[in-house]
Design an enzyme around this catalytic site. Structure first.
Site, PDB file in Angstrom:
ATOM      1  N   HIS A   1      -2.559  11.002   0.881  1.00  0.00           N
ATOM      2  CA  HIS A   1      -1.931  10.844   2.195  1.00  0.00           C
ATOM      3  C   HIS A   1      -1.282  12.189   2.553  1.00  0.00           C
ATOM      4  O   HIS A   1      -0.070  12.302   2.658  1.00  0.00           O
ATOM      5  CB  HIS A   1      -0.935   9.687   2.197  1.00  0.00           C
TER       6      HIS A   1
ATOM      7  N   ASN B   1      -6.849   2.112   9.867  1.00  0.00           N
ATOM      8  CA  ASN B   1      -5.515   2.291  10.455  1.00  0.00           C
ATOM      9  C   ASN B   1      -5.711   2.308  11.962  1.00  0.00           C
ATOM     10  O   ASN B   1      -6.518   3.104  12.470  1.00  0.00           O
ATOM     11  CB  ASN B   1      -4.908   3.634  10.067  1.00  0.00           C
TER      12      ASN B   1
ATOM     13  N   TYR C   1      -3.555   1.836  15.870  1.00  0.00           N
ATOM     14  CA  TYR C   1      -2.276   1.671  16.554  1.00  0.00           C
ATOM     15  C   TYR C   1      -2.436   1.353  18.038  1.00  0.00           C
ATOM     16  O   TYR C   1      -1.618   0.681  18.619  1.00  0.00           O
ATOM     17  CB  TYR C   1      -1.431   2.946  16.404  1.00  0.00           C
TER      18      TYR C   1
ATOM     19  N   GLU D   1      -3.083   0.000   8.079  1.00  0.00           N
ATOM     20  CA  GLU D   1      -1.883   0.391   8.835  1.00  0.00           C
ATOM     21  C   GLU D   1      -1.980  -0.136  10.254  1.00  0.00           C
ATOM     22  O   GLU D   1      -3.044  -0.101  10.866  1.00  0.00           O
ATOM     23  CB  GLU D   1      -1.735   1.922   8.970  1.00  0.00           C
TER      24      GLU D   1
ATOM     25  N   GLU E   1      -6.913   8.744   6.682  1.00  0.00           N
ATOM     26  CA  GLU E   1      -7.130   9.377   7.982  1.00  0.00           C
ATOM     27  C   GLU E   1      -7.603  10.825   7.912  1.00  0.00           C
ATOM     28  O   GLU E   1      -6.888  11.748   8.356  1.00  0.00           O
ATOM     29  CB  GLU E   1      -5.841   9.308   8.814  1.00  0.00           C
TER      30      GLU E   1
ATOM     31  N   ARG F   1       0.862  -1.191   0.000  1.00  0.00           N
ATOM     32  CA  ARG F   1       0.000   0.000   0.000  1.00  0.00           C
ATOM     33  C   ARG F   1       0.894   1.235   0.000  1.00  0.00           C
ATOM     34  O   ARG F   1       1.697   1.420   0.906  1.00  0.00           O
ATOM     35  CB  ARG F   1      -0.890  -0.005   1.246  1.00  0.00           C
TER      36      ARG F   1
HETATM   37  C1  GBH Z   1      -0.401   7.113  10.913  1.00  0.00           C
HETATM   38  O1  GBH Z   1      -1.421   7.713  11.656  1.00  0.00           O
HETATM   39  C2  GBH Z   1      -0.147   7.832   9.600  1.00  0.00           C
HETATM   40  O2  GBH Z   1      -1.081   7.423   8.611  1.00  0.00           O
HETATM   41  C3  GBH Z   1       1.253   7.613   9.091  1.00  0.00           C
HETATM   42  O3  GBH Z   1       1.504   8.471   8.020  1.00  0.00           O
HETATM   43  C4  GBH Z   1       2.248   7.796  10.217  1.00  0.00           C
HETATM   44  O4  GBH Z   1       3.567   7.678   9.806  1.00  0.00           O
HETATM   45  C5  GBH Z   1       1.931   6.792  11.291  1.00  0.00           C
HETATM   46  O5  GBH Z   1       0.662   7.061  11.776  1.00  0.00           O
HETATM   47  C6  GBH Z   1       2.843   6.826  12.499  1.00  0.00           C
HETATM   48  O6  GBH Z   1       2.660   7.987  13.236  1.00  0.00           O
HETATM   49  O7  GBH Z   1      -1.794  14.724  18.222  1.00  0.00           O
HETATM   50  O8  GBH Z   1      -1.550  13.536  20.292  1.00  0.00           O
HETATM   51  O9  GBH Z   1      -3.757  13.815  19.333  1.00  0.00           O
HETATM   52  C7  GBH Z   1      -1.613   7.140  12.926  1.00  0.00           C
HETATM   53  C8  GBH Z   1      -2.760   7.723  13.690  1.00  0.00           C
HETATM   54  C9  GBH Z   1      -3.644   9.548  14.810  1.00  0.00           C
HETATM   55  C10 GBH Z   1      -1.441   8.919  15.287  1.00  0.00           C
HETATM   56  C11 GBH Z   1      -3.415  10.896  15.414  1.00  0.00           C
HETATM   57  C12 GBH Z   1      -1.168  10.270  15.915  1.00  0.00           C
HETATM   58  C13 GBH Z   1      -2.162  12.175  16.915  1.00  0.00           C
HETATM   59  C14 GBH Z   1      -2.113  12.129  18.363  1.00  0.00           C
HETATM   60  N1  GBH Z   1      -2.432   9.005  14.269  1.00  0.00           N
HETATM   61  N2  GBH Z   1      -2.390  10.825  16.413  1.00  0.00           N
HETATM   62  S1  GBH Z   1      -2.323  13.662  19.101  1.00  0.00           S
END
Ligand code: GBH
Length: 484
Positions: A134, A319, A321, A385, A180, A80
């Site tokens: 993106h 996505n 995490y 992701e 996102e 992707r």
């Molecule tokens: C992904 O988003 C992205 O798609 C990717 O490009 C990136 O490299 C990867 O994360 C790793 O970071 O500002 O404290 O509220 C992940 C989801 C959601 C993670 C928003 C960071 C912000 C937290 N993201 N979050 S905050």
């Protein structure tokens, strides 16, 4: 429906601005991220932790064959990646296009590059999945009418999407419109930490309005996605087939305690983080809790628009995490005014802390989220992701950083959770793309955070597989007969 008949996609995800480098090659013009990462030096402003940009990144515009070979060596059957809007559409004649009142022409050099890239992937048995957006909005459109803040963006995005569908539709069967949109709206126009860096906080941004712009931007993102999908279904799918959806990011909200009202708070959190986008797209309306919180700051869809928005994704692009413990007491509208923490009432942590403050490893939350999505939106799920940045590893010498135990443990947990969701819970999960193939430009963190399963030595641009790459390769070998 028997989803198991289709091939499970296993592979890695990346994004154009995070890896490509070579910002002016192939006729490319700047995106808002080029602008954001190059503030006027005289201002003393720095928008990334190390002051660096994606100018070089992992040099993947030049090293793309090497990257594909790496994917193959990792046993991936899919990749992707995102295309750079300003390599697909030619904004060098910005003025000409504007005067003619027309749309900007295609950028043939960029299109040719991505076609060669796609052909090489396919030759190597790797199924491409393209993300159209993106986060790299053409700076020309930001200047022309304010980018995502203006409804004219819907036509420009559809125009860009059409150019991609028409150029690559014979080779690509998996399409993702936006990556996102929550991050685009909130981080770009609410907190001002991502491009274009707008916020009500005047310490951060000379202009912007965090209480209105994110909701308008989100609305225009949803419409842009929907009209691109409409074109795809009417013109491309009948000829080439293929599937298309948006990719949303979500954390799983876990009630902090067992009071019944805390469960409602968790739902409110899910509504804001995910339902904001998922509810219009899959159900045809914004969540009631969002409307209640925002009143007339939440834009309305016309009857014609919502008819295009509702049902505009063939699958659920996810996505994810992490998970959060949530309770009443927050003030942040973008999270549904929930208070979040990783610390349980007994003082223990939810999971292993990552390098970034927002991420702890908690695999059971992933399984719960997959179940919630299937129950709530009833679409097969593509995990587009999932990944981890081990705490402190950025300071380690390469010889140590490649033994990324915390990342291996993260993937061990999350890949087990996916199998449990599929086999024990019956959730149709159709892909697993780990983030990321390479250490790369981590947006506001610059190069100070590494998410890759491959260590990149930024001095030499040499790539070194980490233990996590070996772990995932083996996981997929062991389980490929299962998802298939
Ligand atoms: C992904 O988003 C992205 O798609 C990717 O490009 C990136 O490299 C990867 O994360 C790793 O970071 O500002 O404290 O509220 C992940 C989801 C959601 C993670 C928003 C960071 C912000 C937290 N993201 N979050 S905050």
């Amino acid at each position: 429906m028997d989803y198991s008949a289709q091939v499970f996609l296993f592979g890695y995800a990346t994004a154009a601005y995070q890896i490509e480098g070579s910002p002016s090659a192939l006729n490319r013009t700047p995106s808002i991220w080029d602008t954001f990462t190059h503030p006027d030096p005289a201002s003393g402003v720095k928008h990334t932790a190390d002051g660096l940009s994606g100018d070089v990144a992992t040099d993947s515009l030049n090293r793309w064959k090497e990257d594909i070979a790496l994917l193959k060596s990792y046993g991936a059957n899919s990749y992707r990646f995102s295309v750079s809007w300003t390599r697909i559409i030619d904004f060098t004649g910005e003025k000409k296009g504007k005067d003619a009142g027309g749309l900007d022409p295609p950028n043939e050099a960029g299109i040719k590059f991505y076609r060669e890239f796609l052909e090489e992937l396919i030759r190597n048995g790797i199924t491409p999945a393209i993300t159209l957006y993106h986060w790299d909005l053409p700076q020309a459109l930001e200047v022309r009418y304010g980018g995502w803040r203006d409804k004219r963006i819907v036509e420009d995005f559809a125009h860009f999407a059409k150019a991609c569908f028409n150029a690559f539709g014979d080779l690509v069967k998996h399409w993702i419109t936006l990556n996102e949109p929550w991050c685009v709206a909130v981080l770009g126009y609410g907190y001002g930490v991502f491009a274009p860096g707008r916020s009500s906080d005047r310490a951060k941004s000379p202009e912007g309005n965090s209480s209105t712009e994110p909701w308008i931007v989100a609305h225009n993102l949803i419409l842009s996605h929907a009209y691109a999908v409409k074109y795809f279904r009417e013109n491309i799918k009948p000829v080439h087939g293929g599937e298309i959806a948006v990719t949303l990011d979500s954390l799983w909200c876990i009630p902090y305690d067992d009071k019944p009202e805390t469960a409602q708070v968790a739902q409110r959190g899910m509504d804001a983080r995910l339902g904001w986008f998922a509810d219009p797209i899959y159900k045809g309306h914004y969540p009631a809790s969002l409307k209640a919180m925002l009143g007339n700051r939440l834009p309305d869809f016309s009857a014609e628009e919502i008819a295009v928005v509702k049902g505009s994704s063939d699958f659920f692009g996810l996505n994810t995490y992490t998970s959060n413990l949530v309770q009443e007491g927050g003030t942040e509208e973008f999270n549904g005014k929930i208070k979040t923490t990783f610390t349980r009432p007994d003082g223990t942590q939810l999971g292993t802390q990552a390098q970034v403050p927002w991420l702890q490893a908690y695999a059971p939350g992933f399984r719960s989220l997959l179940n919630y999505l299937w129950k709530t939106y009833n679409k097969p799920i593509y995990v587009t992701e999932n990944g981890f940045a081990a705490k402190g590893d950025v300071a380690l010498p390469r010889e140590e950083a490649v033994h990324d135990t915390d990342r291996v443990e993260y993937y061990r947990g999350y890949t087990s959770a996916i199998l449990e969701a599929i086999h024990q819970d019956g959730v149709p999960v159709k892909s697993y793309f780990a983030w990321s193939l390479l250490d790369n430009f981590e947006w506001a963190e610059g190069y100070t955070v590494r998410f890759g399963v491959t260590y990149v030595d930024y001095e030499t641009q040499k790539r070194y597989p980490k233990d996590s790459a070996r772990f995932l390769k083996k996981w997929y070998e062991d389980h490929r007969q299962v998802p298939e």
